[in-house]
Design an enzyme around this catalytic site. Structure first.
Site, PDB file in Angstrom:
ATOM      1  N   CYS A   1      41.751  22.377  34.057  1.00  0.00           N
ATOM      2  CA  CYS A   1      41.266  23.126  35.224  1.00  0.00           C
ATOM      3  C   CYS A   1      41.774  22.620  36.577  1.00  0.00           C
ATOM      4  O   CYS A   1      41.462  23.236  37.609  1.00  0.00           O
ATOM      5  CB  CYS A   1      39.730  23.187  35.278  1.00  0.00           C
ATOM      6  SG  CYS A   1      38.987  24.071  33.899  1.00  0.00           S
ATOM      7  N   ASP A   2      42.531  21.531  36.624  1.00  0.00           N
ATOM      8  CA  ASP A   2      43.011  21.051  37.923  1.00  0.00           C
ATOM      9  C   ASP A   2      44.353  20.340  37.775  1.00  0.00           C
ATOM     10  O   ASP A   2      44.532  19.219  38.248  1.00  0.00           O
ATOM     11  CB  ASP A   2      41.973  20.118  38.554  1.00  0.00           C
ATOM     12  CG  ASP A   2      42.178  19.949  40.065  1.00  0.00           C
ATOM     13  OD1 ASP A   2      42.845  20.812  40.670  1.00  0.00           O
ATOM     14  OD2 ASP A   2      41.672  18.965  40.633  1.00  0.00           O
ATOM     15  N   VAL A   3      45.287  21.022  37.132  1.00  0.00           N
ATOM     16  CA  VAL A   3      46.625  20.457  36.942  1.00  0.00           C
ATOM     17  C   VAL A   3      47.395  20.560  38.255  1.00  0.00           C
ATOM     18  O   VAL A   3      47.561  21.652  38.811  1.00  0.00           O
ATOM     19  CB  VAL A   3      47.381  21.204  35.826  1.00  0.00           C
ATOM     20  CG1 VAL A   3      48.790  20.640  35.668  1.00  0.00           C
ATOM     21  CG2 VAL A   3      46.611  21.116  34.513  1.00  0.00           C
TER      22      VAL A   3
ATOM     23  N   THR B   1      42.440  23.693  42.532  1.00  0.00           N
ATOM     24  CA  THR B   1      42.993  23.394  43.844  1.00  0.00           C
ATOM     25  C   THR B   1      43.846  24.559  44.331  1.00  0.00           C
ATOM     26  O   THR B   1      44.654  25.100  43.577  1.00  0.00           O
ATOM     27  CB  THR B   1      43.866  22.124  43.779  1.00  0.00           C
ATOM     28  OG1 THR B   1      43.051  21.022  43.350  1.00  0.00           O
ATOM     29  CG2 THR B   1      44.463  21.791  45.145  1.00  0.00           C
TER      30      THR B   1
END
Length: 269
Positions: free
Chosen positions: A90-92, A130
């Site tokens: 969910c936040d690569v 992000t």
């Protein structure tokens, strides 16, 4: 209390993951509203510092960049298919890819990760991630699957090629011959346009001074664009991404009709 129980359950699962391309979780705190994760030390810090570093910093060579891409892809593929429960990161982004001496590459920061039961192919969850790396489905309140990570990885792969953030402004001198060189250009859209023209070398980080293989750049750009397809079902799996980066299969062909939404995204930046 429910949120705390869910956090502790998910961290317990993540804490038991063992993979060479996933950073080890050493401990965590869930006291009251405070959340703290403790990871193993990686002495070269995060990818963004090496890739977007200050002028004069050592440049990541092309081979190093592709090793970083492959290591991160292998780590994400393990999260998606190698665990008892599928884990969507969910936040690569470059800040969550850590480097260490000896070519070590590890995906880190599972604070936003979500677990998926084996019987579920997608889940509804609150928006997390992000700006600049969010897949379109996050913005439309659609179900989220592991293909959201694939989208984010595609953005990171383009940044590895270009050496700048996908949403940073560009000048007319950035693109040699530039058909697209205005200050408001959104790099993924520029990458699509130059892919269609076969001008892959115009997309490469100028600091590399031509120390690249055009065939490898073309492979990376085509793969990245496929990861950015608007429909999650049209994106490759991370396992397929690994095979392309390893060179065992050719990259798929990006679909222009599945990438037109980038123009809308670009106006937002």
């Amino acid at each position: 209390m429910q949120a705390k129980r869910e956090f502790c359950t998910e961290i317990a699962v993540i804490g038991n993951i063992r993979h060479v391309n996933l950073v080890r979780l050493r401990g965590f705190c869930a006291e009251g509203s405070r959340r703290l994760l403790v990871y193993e030390y990686m002495n070269r810090s995060s990818l963004d510092r090496s890739l977007f570093g200050a002028t004069g910093a050592p440049v990541l060579e092309w081979g190093e960049r592709m090793e970083v891409a492959l290591g991160a892809a292998r780590g994400l593929a393990y999260l998606h298919t190698g665990c008892d429960q599928k884990i969507v990161h969910c936040d690569v982004k470059p800040e969550n890819i850590l480097l260490a001496d000896g070519g070590q590459v590890k995906v880190s920061d599972f604070g936003l990760a979500k677990l998926m039961s084996p019987e579920h192919s997608a889940i509804f969850t609150t928006m997390r991630g992000t700006r600049g790396y969010l897949a379109p489905e996050w913005l439309s309140n659609a179900p989220i699957s592991d293909r959201a990570d694939v989208y984010s990885f595609g953005m990171v792969l383009l940044e590895l090629v270009h050496g700048r953030k996908n949403r940073s402004t560009m000048t007319s001198s950035t693109m040699s011959g530039g058909t697209s060189g205005g200050d408001d250009d959104y790099f993924p859209m520029v990458a699509l346009e130059l892919h269609e023209q076969g001008r892959y070398l115009d997309l490469v980080d100028r600091r590399l001074e031509g120390r690249v293989s055009e065939a490898e750049v073309a492979r990376a750009v085509r793969l990245a664009l496929c990861c950015l397809h608007e429909d999650p079902a049209q994106r490759p799996s991370m396992a397929a991404v690994v095979r392309v980066l390893e060179g065992s299969v050719p990259p798929p062909e990006p679909r222009g009709d599945a990438l037109g939404f980038l123009r809308l995204y670009g106006r937002g930046y």
